[in-house]
Design an enzyme around this catalytic site. Structure first.
Site, mmCIF file in Angstrom:
data_model
loop_
_atom_site.group_PDB
_atom_site.id
_atom_site.type_symbol
_atom_site.label_atom_id
_atom_site.label_comp_id
_atom_site.label_asym_id
_atom_site.label_seq_id
_atom_site.Cartn_x
_atom_site.Cartn_y
_atom_site.Cartn_z
ATOM 1 N N GLU A 52 0.855 -1.147 -0.196
ATOM 2 C CA GLU A 52 -0.021 -0.153 0.108
ATOM 3 C C GLU A 52 0.796 1.174 0.046
ATOM 4 O O GLU A 52 2.026 1.043 0.531
ATOM 5 C CB GLU A 52 -0.968 -0.155 1.170
ATOM 6 C CG GLU A 52 -1.670 1.298 1.355
ATOM 7 C CD GLU A 52 -2.852 1.064 2.353
ATOM 8 O OE1 GLU A 52 -2.802 0.148 3.339
ATOM 9 O OE2 GLU A 52 -3.707 1.759 2.623
ATOM 10 N N ASN A 199 -12.488 -1.277 -0.487
ATOM 11 C CA ASN A 199 -11.615 -1.660 0.505
ATOM 12 C C ASN A 199 -12.257 -1.248 1.818
ATOM 13 O O ASN A 199 -12.536 -0.222 1.951
ATOM 14 C CB ASN A 199 -10.225 -1.303 0.447
ATOM 15 C CG ASN A 199 -9.431 -1.565 1.782
ATOM 16 O OD1 ASN A 199 -9.101 -2.788 1.991
ATOM 17 N ND2 ASN A 199 -9.385 -0.512 2.651
ATOM 18 N N GLU A 200 -12.441 -2.283 2.586
ATOM 19 C CA GLU A 200 -13.097 -2.204 3.911
ATOM 20 C C GLU A 200 -14.263 -1.095 3.979
ATOM 21 O O GLU A 200 -14.215 0.108 4.380
ATOM 22 C CB GLU A 200 -11.910 -1.485 5.098
ATOM 23 C CG GLU A 200 -11.119 -2.518 5.342
ATOM 24 C CD GLU A 200 -9.982 -2.522 6.530
ATOM 25 O OE1 GLU A 200 -9.890 -1.296 7.101
ATOM 26 O OE2 GLU A 200 -9.276 -3.300 6.813
ATOM 27 N N TYR A 268 -6.732 -9.171 11.617
ATOM 28 C CA TYR A 268 -5.296 -8.919 12.051
ATOM 29 C C TYR A 268 -5.088 -9.481 13.355
ATOM 30 O O TYR A 268 -5.944 -9.808 13.753
ATOM 31 C CB TYR A 268 -5.005 -7.509 12.217
ATOM 32 C CG TYR A 268 -4.781 -6.906 10.967
ATOM 33 C CD1 TYR A 268 -3.487 -6.678 10.163
ATOM 34 C CD2 TYR A 268 -5.606 -6.330 10.205
ATOM 35 C CE1 TYR A 268 -3.075 -6.180 9.013
ATOM 36 C CE2 TYR A 268 -5.619 -5.468 8.774
ATOM 37 C CZ TYR A 268 -4.272 -5.532 8.335
ATOM 38 O OH TYR A 268 -3.835 -5.121 7.101
ATOM 39 N N GLU A 323 -6.387 -9.091 3.892
ATOM 40 C CA GLU A 323 -5.344 -8.584 4.690
ATOM 41 C C GLU A 323 -5.226 -9.363 6.074
ATOM 42 O O GLU A 323 -6.296 -9.589 6.701
ATOM 43 C CB GLU A 323 -5.849 -7.265 5.038
ATOM 44 C CG GLU A 323 -5.665 -6.258 4.090
ATOM 45 C CD GLU A 323 -6.037 -4.668 4.539
ATOM 46 O OE1 GLU A 323 -5.739 -4.214 5.676
ATOM 47 O OE2 GLU A 323 -6.574 -4.073 3.612
ATOM 48 N N GLN A 372 2.021 -6.161 5.289
ATOM 49 C CA GLN A 372 2.395 -5.838 4.056
ATOM 50 C C GLN A 372 3.714 -5.989 3.615
ATOM 51 O O GLN A 372 4.421 -6.609 4.719
ATOM 52 C CB GLN A 372 2.160 -4.197 3.804
ATOM 53 C CG GLN A 372 0.793 -3.822 4.212
ATOM 54 C CD GLN A 372 0.264 -2.515 3.693
ATOM 55 O OE1 GLN A 372 1.306 -1.887 3.042
ATOM 56 N NE2 GLN A 372 -0.787 -2.037 4.005
#
Ligand code: AHR
Length: 519
Positions: A52, A199-200, A268, A323, A372
């Site tokens: 990103e 995204n999100e 996460y 992610e 990432q």
């Protein structure tokens, strides 16, 4: 499946190692590997990455610019290109993340000196000069031999802007956008199969409800074409935040099957979201909490898959965990908006365990992206000036790349437990596969911080004649590679196994990742 060995209490072995750990082996567990030809193939795309425009991932990470004294190819560091090639990364997601819903692709094409600047509102409020844009990214993917995974800006753009992007990237010739691409130095279209639609969308993408987003998604997806209709495009809906099962339910219910190929999921691992703690200075309690969130992935993937099974019994739509990874406090003295963190053996535990979960769920999980690639969150590569570190996570991803596109060998396993303060977790996770050349790979992770664990595997049905092994471990769980000692944590040969009458017996040291290869 119960084996006689499970009921036999093995001898308690106690000895010391590096004055650090007390090893105790209390019971041997039996693991069964099924040689099931109907099992799914583990998609190589499970081993995907994510880059990103965030902190030092692109700028001062992957991209240093053509005029840098650091050896580079079109501005991309050569050492990073080599390391990512070695890793065999199958796909790379770009330009975000949250950044994607602020990104206007036309700002990143044409002569670099003419490109307008913008403010990166999500990540540190820094000025983004757009010097790394679509050509830079897609050309890099070609150099790496990896598939690009691009994202539409749904949060702050229009369908018109997005359809022009699709035409710019994919239309052969004789259209306004193909002509513009040619004018910018690229005649042939690129091949971009994977497209995320926002995204999100429940958060930084626009704080939408799933009902609202589903409608928006359908509108975007209706106008999506790769302009070639060769092997089609793969449209991925912005998915749930961890256990938001309602999100997946609404998307699966409201989006017609002919408009969607994948549904995403983000999850996460951390100690506590509100108090993440240091990446390197953590105690056992913090380690145990982290591993609790890591192992939650099993439940998340199972439950989201069950919802998908209900609406898509033919298994046509993929679950894309685009992610995942560990998230801690930033390293002291670094910009809090840059999410720069070190990477220890705890991260190796996260990577090995999570990849085992994805492999075992490869019927529905067809793609995943570690967050990432460079200098951000659970990075595989860290840089400082012209120096570079390959993190423990890099080594795990590399050890595991043998599973890419291999056939899953399903596992039945009642794992030993790792107990801390009266709470328990499965200490060992495992997955296995057989590749196109008949090589069998078994990946094993022992997350126990102190105890070695012994397991036995009946390999008589796998027709293996010779076994070799690789291990990643270190003296302390908190160990990491530094710019002065880049080789502290390295994969080594592993020999702590033996085969007796078709039974493979393995002793896994505490916090270790092991890959066995049988031929
Ligand atoms: O990976 C960092 C950020 O985490 C991404 O931009 C966003 O999608 C997620 O919240």
């Amino acid at each position: 499946m119960i084996n006689i060995s499970q009921s036999i209490l093995t001898v308690l072995l106690v000895f010391t190692f590096g004055n650090q750990h007390i090893y105790s082996q209390d019971n041997t567990k039996f693991l069964t590997i099924k040689n099931d030809e109907s099992a799914p193939v583990i998609s190589k795309h499970i081993y995907g990455h994510f880059a990103e425009h965030l902190g030092r991932c692109i700028y001062d990470g992957i991209y240093v610019g053509e005029n840098s004294s650091i050896p580079n190819t079109n501005g991309v560091r050569n050492d990073i290109i080599d390391a990512l090639k070695e890793l065999k990364i199958p796909n790379l997601r770009w330009p975000g993340g949250c950044f994607a819903d602020t990104y206007h692709w036309k700002d990143g094409i044409g002569p670099k000196e003419d490109r307008p600047a913008m403010v990166n509102r999500w990540w540190g409020g820094v000025t983004e000069d757009n010097s790394f844009g679509t050509h830079d990214f897609l050309n890099l993917c070609e150099v790496l031999g990896t598939e690009p995974y691009l994202a539409a800006n749904v949060g702050s753009s229009t369908i018109q802007e997005f359809t022009e992007y699709l035409q710019y990237v994919g239309h052969k010739e004789g259209s306004p956008m193909a002509d513009l691409r040619k004018q910018n130095g690229r005649s042939e279209p690129w091949k971009v199969t994977f497209w995320g639609v926002g995204n999100e969308m429940w958060g930084c993408g626009g704080n939408m409800t799933p009902e609202y987003y589903s409608n928006l998604y359908k509108q975007y997806a209706t106008f999506m074409t790769d302009w070639t209709n060769s092997d089609g495009m793969f449209r991925i809906a912005s998915g749930a935040n961890t256990a938001d099962y309602h999100w997946t339910e609404v998307l699966m219910r409201d989006i017609p099957k002919n408009l969607i190929e994948g549904v995403a999921l983000h999850s996460y691992s951390f100690v506590k979201w509100e108090n993440k703690g240091s990446a390197t200075k953590f105690n056992e309690e913090q380690y145990f909490s982290t591993m609790q969130t890591v192992l939650k992935m099993e439940e998340l993937v199972s439950k989201h898959s069950a919802i998908m099974d209900k609406y898509d019994p033919e298994n046509k739509i993929a679950l894309i965990v685009d992610e995942w990874g560990g998230w801690y406090d930033v390293e002291e003295g670094t910009n809090p908006g840059f999410l720069y963190q070190q990477n220890t053996m705890r991260d190796a535990m996260i990577a090995g365990t999570t990849l085992n979960i994805f492999n075992n769920h490869s019927k529905r999980v067809k793609m995943a992206n570690l967050a990432q690639t460079v200098n951000v969150l659970q990075a595989v590569i860290l840089t400082e000036g012209d120096k570079m570190i390959l993190t423990p996570t890099y080594h795990v991803m590399k050890m595991y790349n043998v599973h890419q596109d291999a056939q899953l060998l399903p596992i039945i396993f009642d794992a030993p437990v790792y107990t801390y303060n009266s709470e328990s977790l499965p200490a060992i996770s495992a997955s296995a596969s057989k590749d196109k050349n008949g090589l069998v790979h078994i990946s094993l992770v022992n997350i126990d911080s102190k105890k070695e664990n012994k397991i036995e595997i009946d390999i008589s049905n796998l027709y293996i004649k010779k076994i070799s092994g690789t291990i990643l471990t270190s003296k302390n769980l908190q160990d990491y590679n530094t710019f002065d000692n880049t080789e502290k944590i390295q994969p080594k040969d592993f020999k702590n196994f033996k085969v007796k009458k078709g039974i493979l017996e393995i002793i896994l040291p505490p916090f270790s990742v092991v890959m066995l290869e049988g031929k």
